[in-house]
Design an enzyme around this catalytic site. Structure first.
Site, PDB file in Angstrom:
ATOM      1  N   GLY A 273      -2.273   9.400   0.584  1.00 14.72           N
ATOM      2  CA  GLY A 273      -2.711  10.789   0.458  1.00 14.72           C
ATOM      3  C   GLY A 273      -2.214  11.507  -0.780  1.00 14.72           C
ATOM      4  O   GLY A 273      -2.532  12.681  -0.991  1.00 14.72           O
ATOM      5  N   THR A 274      -1.454  10.796  -1.626  1.00 17.37           N
ATOM      6  CA  THR A 274      -0.873  11.486  -2.784  1.00 17.37           C
ATOM      7  C   THR A 274      -1.875  11.714  -3.905  1.00 17.37           C
ATOM      8  O   THR A 274      -1.638  12.551  -4.770  1.00 17.37           O
ATOM      9  CB  THR A 274       0.301  10.673  -3.365  1.00 17.37           C
ATOM     10  OG1 THR A 274      -0.163   9.359  -3.692  1.00 17.37           O
ATOM     11  CG2 THR A 274       1.442  10.565  -2.356  1.00 17.37           C
ATOM     12  N   LEU A 275      -2.974  10.960  -3.934  1.00 15.97           N
ATOM     13  CA  LEU A 275      -3.914  11.068  -5.057  1.00 15.97           C
ATOM     14  C   LEU A 275      -5.178  11.829  -4.698  1.00 15.97           C
ATOM     15  O   LEU A 275      -6.060  11.994  -5.542  1.00 15.97           O
ATOM     16  CB  LEU A 275      -4.263   9.669  -5.586  1.00 15.97           C
ATOM     17  CG  LEU A 275      -3.069   8.839  -6.082  1.00 15.97           C
ATOM     18  CD1 LEU A 275      -3.515   7.450  -6.504  1.00 15.97           C
ATOM     19  CD2 LEU A 275      -2.371   9.542  -7.249  1.00 15.97           C
ATOM     20  N   GLY A 276      -5.291  12.279  -3.474  1.00 18.92           N
ATOM     21  CA  GLY A 276      -6.486  12.982  -3.048  1.00 18.92           C
ATOM     22  C   GLY A 276      -6.743  12.736  -1.575  1.00 18.92           C
ATOM     23  O   GLY A 276      -5.996  11.996  -0.924  1.00 18.92           O
ATOM     24  N   VAL A 277      -7.784  13.365  -1.078  1.00 17.96           N
ATOM     25  CA  VAL A 277      -8.150  13.225   0.329  1.00 17.96           C
ATOM     26  C   VAL A 277      -9.322  12.249   0.418  1.00 17.96           C
ATOM     27  O   VAL A 277     -10.393  12.501  -0.141  1.00 17.96           O
ATOM     28  CB  VAL A 277      -8.549  14.582   0.934  1.00 17.96           C
ATOM     29  CG1 VAL A 277      -8.941  14.420   2.402  1.00 17.96           C
ATOM     30  CG2 VAL A 277      -7.416  15.585   0.778  1.00 17.96           C
ATOM     31  N   ILE A 278      -9.115  11.129   1.090  1.00 18.47           N
ATOM     32  CA  ILE A 278     -10.188  10.154   1.298  1.00 18.47           C
ATOM     33  C   ILE A 278     -11.147  10.724   2.335  1.00 18.47           C
ATOM     34  O   ILE A 278     -10.729  11.050   3.452  1.00 18.47           O
ATOM     35  CB  ILE A 278      -9.607   8.816   1.781  1.00 18.47           C
ATOM     36  CG1 ILE A 278      -8.720   8.204   0.686  1.00 18.47           C
ATOM     37  CG2 ILE A 278     -10.717   7.852   2.197  1.00 18.47           C
ATOM     38  CD1 ILE A 278      -7.806   7.099   1.184  1.00 18.47           C
ATOM     39  N   TYR A 472       7.662  -9.103  11.091  1.00 19.33           N
ATOM     40  CA  TYR A 472       7.641  -7.803  11.761  1.00 19.33           C
ATOM     41  C   TYR A 472       8.801  -7.775  12.746  1.00 19.33           C
ATOM     42  O   TYR A 472       8.865  -8.612  13.651  1.00 19.33           O
ATOM     43  CB  TYR A 472       6.304  -7.642  12.470  1.00 19.33           C
ATOM     44  CG  TYR A 472       6.048  -6.283  13.085  1.00 19.33           C
ATOM     45  CD1 TYR A 472       5.244  -5.352  12.428  1.00 19.33           C
ATOM     46  CD2 TYR A 472       6.578  -5.943  14.323  1.00 19.33           C
ATOM     47  CE1 TYR A 472       4.995  -4.104  12.989  1.00 19.33           C
ATOM     48  CE2 TYR A 472       6.337  -4.695  14.886  1.00 19.33           C
ATOM     49  CZ  TYR A 472       5.542  -3.785  14.216  1.00 19.33           C
ATOM     50  OH  TYR A 472       5.282  -2.549  14.771  1.00 19.33           O
TER      51      TYR A 472
END
Lengths: 478, 478
Positions: A273-278, A472
């Site tokens: 979410g750091t580069l924009g809203v998908i 995991y």
């Protein structure tokens, strides 16, 4: 037909995971196992979550003008400044998140929660937020365990959370090329329901499947339980539509391949979410499998089992790899047999009779045409046997599949009983796998011991790559 | 054992491709086919390249201080300002590049050619160039067809070409995890020789295999003839070491997978040298195949053949896709049959007898264990037959493999005979494939016609993706 992968459940409960109605309480045997493993005096339910109505948050700091501007974009009813809505969007689902929430501590909450209805509305909201210096957090299913949906105000004048649930449409499907464009707010079951209506599946089943969204899958570079077969999210995404503070941005394309670089798609996948809203993404889809073959083998050690998986990947016939490919270490296997009821107990006793005093359980699901899937299983069985595996029949794998999305529910009950549980994940090449497995395990146990905790760690492989495998870990302590 | 993929050939001749000693002249039948197809009056060898010694370039503009600084890094003998060396590094191998070179026109040449011996030397050279305002061009095999090695001076005080041939070592091989780290200056045959000594192959065979380098593969996001099976370069690269004007930069890692983003590796793959000089890369490698099965089928049209490839990819058993998967359109098939000698002519006549008056030829190579490869071929054959294919036996595919690196030699002879030849490539989804094929073909023919040329276009698919295929065009005109 509604199946366990298409059935929609309510939005997650505020203090924990999913729909508490679906949680199955731990049985007496499991509680006894916990008591002895963690050397506890009691596992009584002494730590329930606080009463929701008792939780307080600092009042929303958003001013009337900003609120009016946001409401002008989406309509009044899609912008909320109610405390209850703000609390529901105050964090993700990591164990620390849940512990804070259960204690009624909400240090930060968004000033407003906005529910956009389209990419254009996201664009307009971002313009409002740029103008007014408001931080924006994209919120899909809210299942982040790395702080991805935390409403961090930092130096901004306020923080707005965009809940993407209204972007819930299948925009386009190309059954010939086997691609689909989906809006970012669709949760796992909605994605599967939409695609399965056309005879397809995304094949992406993280444990968070019932809550997580498509946008979250892309933003977190997600892997699922069947990713060995279908590929991880970065292998499935062809293109993403992003809304950014500087405007819309399309990255990737419908072309199946290109020699032109540099490619930026992989910088968006995993960008949290750091580069924009998908707002939407175009992905590869697969036909719904006609058949599933299940298999399980037990190995005398985790290392022996891991070597068997490597042989399956390297020496097996091309295409024979199962879609689901898991291997539990001896601790996780012991817990599985202990908590799995009388049939699991019988399997454990059978293995001891066969000379396996310690057991590492491998589970497989082969998907495809019936004849094909069975043939792949048959050929793989030879490799498993040569590698020292003892065949256990399909039951352990079908039982696993039946409960595949239930793990997080157990965390809620453990927290209520005062038992801390956390998970973490890494990956290593085949060459480094055994050493990495042991070092991480040792580091966790060492850290717990240093804090005077009687810790317990179990681990599994859930994704097999050509050059290595995932690891995991689940750890518990008092 | 030296094979056709490990045999090193001399560095490419200045005016054209490879080692002219290896070129086989066009036969009379081929010349006749050219005459009639392009409606030419003559295909005499009327346009030979000029004499190398007659070519002049502007003198090197590098000053003595800069030269001394570069020589201090690499030693005197690894920095050249000789005109002959500068001319050899004046461009790539596109047809316009060759036409200029053949005419003796060298509008720009690097001021110096430097042959660094290590990543550290590249770093030191870049520091010198930053200090002195010199542009730097990385030069691997020099086979770029998109201007990637052009010595563009632009606003810089001069331009230096870094010829990477001395970075030619296999740095590390991990046979268990099946990865290798190789220096960027290794050409295709050297890569294969180094890996095959350990029982492995990179499986990357572009037509430029004999000349192109590993660094070039990465920098150009290369695809090869067997990429349907082994994956394109972006599927093989795990990590890259880059030397940049701001210092060294490692991107990617040895980990088989990671959920942490954004990932920048894909921004380096395909960056054509604009983001730094690739000095080494870590790649996935595969065991040398024990066996190859060859097959060929003919279809009545390119569209029918493309649909057969789609069915093979979608309806075939998982893993059955051949490593090499090519489909020629009817024009390319006609040329193949015409130029392929009497056996090819016999095949063409057989197809006409079978009712195929037009033919689109599909070639396949299955690699792997003998039993496995044969089984994959057998199952695929059913799909080919159902899709209307007529089986032609292994000969067309073995003949193709035998001549797989020879195409560029033919260009030199055609240029000498005054025939212009150029190639271009694109890709389309299955849904768009037929329309894209026809539109690009029409656009090329239309452009040639607009210039009064009797053009000829042929095309093939050489890479099959899950969601579509590549389209590779060759066009000729007088």
């Amino acid at each position: 037909m509604v199946t366990h992968v298409t059935e929609e459940i309510p939005r997650s409960v505020w203090y924990g995971w999913g729909d508490p109605e679906r949680a199955r309480p731990l049985r007496a045997g499991a509680l006894q196992y916990l008591l002895s493993t963690l050397r506890l005096d009691s596992v009584e339910a002494t730590c329930p979550p606080v009463d929701f109505s008792s939780i307080t948050v600092a009042p929303s700091g958003i001013d009337a003008q900003a609120l009016a501007a946001l409401r002008a974009v989406t309509g009044d009813r899609h912008v909320s400044t109610r405390d209850s809505e703000r609390i529901l969007h105050a964090g993700g689902k990591s164990t620390p998140d849940l512990m804070r929430m259960r204690a009624g501590e909400v240090p930060e909450a968004p000033d407003a929660v906005v529910f956009p209805g389209s990419a254009e509305e996201v664009r307009a909201i971002l313009a409002v937020c740029v103008e007014r210096g408001l931080a924006v957090v994209a919120f899909g299913g809210g299942t982040s365990v790395v702080g991805g949906v935390d409403p961090v105000r930092a130096n901004f004048s306020g923080v707005i959370t965009l809940d993407m649930r209204r972007l819930d449409r299948l925009l386009h499907i190309d059954p010939v090329s086997r691609t689909a464009t989906l809006e970012a707010g669709m949760r796992g079951p909605a994605i599967e329901a939409a695609l399965q209506a056309h005879g397809f599946t995304l094949g992406h089943f993280p444990q968070s499947h019932q809550e997580a969204t498509l946008g979250g899958y892309v933003a977190t570079r997600s892997a699922g339980q069947a990713s060995t077969g279908y590929g991880r999210m970065e292998n499935l995404v062809k293109a993403v539509h992003l809304e950014t503070p500087s405007g819309p941005f399309d990255v990737g394309s419908s072309a199946p391949g290109t020699a032109a670089g540099p490619k930026l798609l992989d910088a968006i996948v995993g960008s949290e979410g750091t580069l924009g809203v998908i707002t939407s993404a175009t992905l590869m889809i697969s036909p719904l499998p006609k058949h599933k073959s299940y298999g399980a083998w037990s190995f005398p050690s985790f290392e022996a089992g891991a070597d068997a998986l490597r042989r399956l990947r390297h020496e097996g016939v091309r295409g024979d790899m199962p879609h689901v490919c898991r291997l539990s270490d001896t601790d996780e296997t012991a817990a599985t047999f202990k908590l799995g009821g009388w049939k699991a107990g019988a399997l454990a006793r059978y293995l001891v009779l066969r000379g396996q005093r310690t057991q590492a359980l491998a589970l497989f699901v082969w998907e495809g045409g019936e004849r094909e899937a069975k043939a792949r299983k048959r050929r793989s069985a030879r490799i498993m046997r040569r590698a020292g595996g003892v065949a256990l029949g399909p039951l352990p794998a079908t039982a696993w599949e039946h409960g595949r999305f239930n793990g997080p529910y157990m965390r809620d009950e453990l927290l209520t009983r005062g038992v801390y549980v956390e998970t973490l994940e890494t990956a290593a090449t085949w060459t480094e796998l055994a050493a990495t497995y042991a070092r991480v395990r040792g580091a966790i146990l060492g850290a717990l011991e240093a804090h005077g905790k009687a810790g317990y760690v179990q681990a599994h492989i859930s994704h097999v790559y050509p050059d290595g495998a995932s690891l995991y870990y689940t750890c518990l302590d008092d």
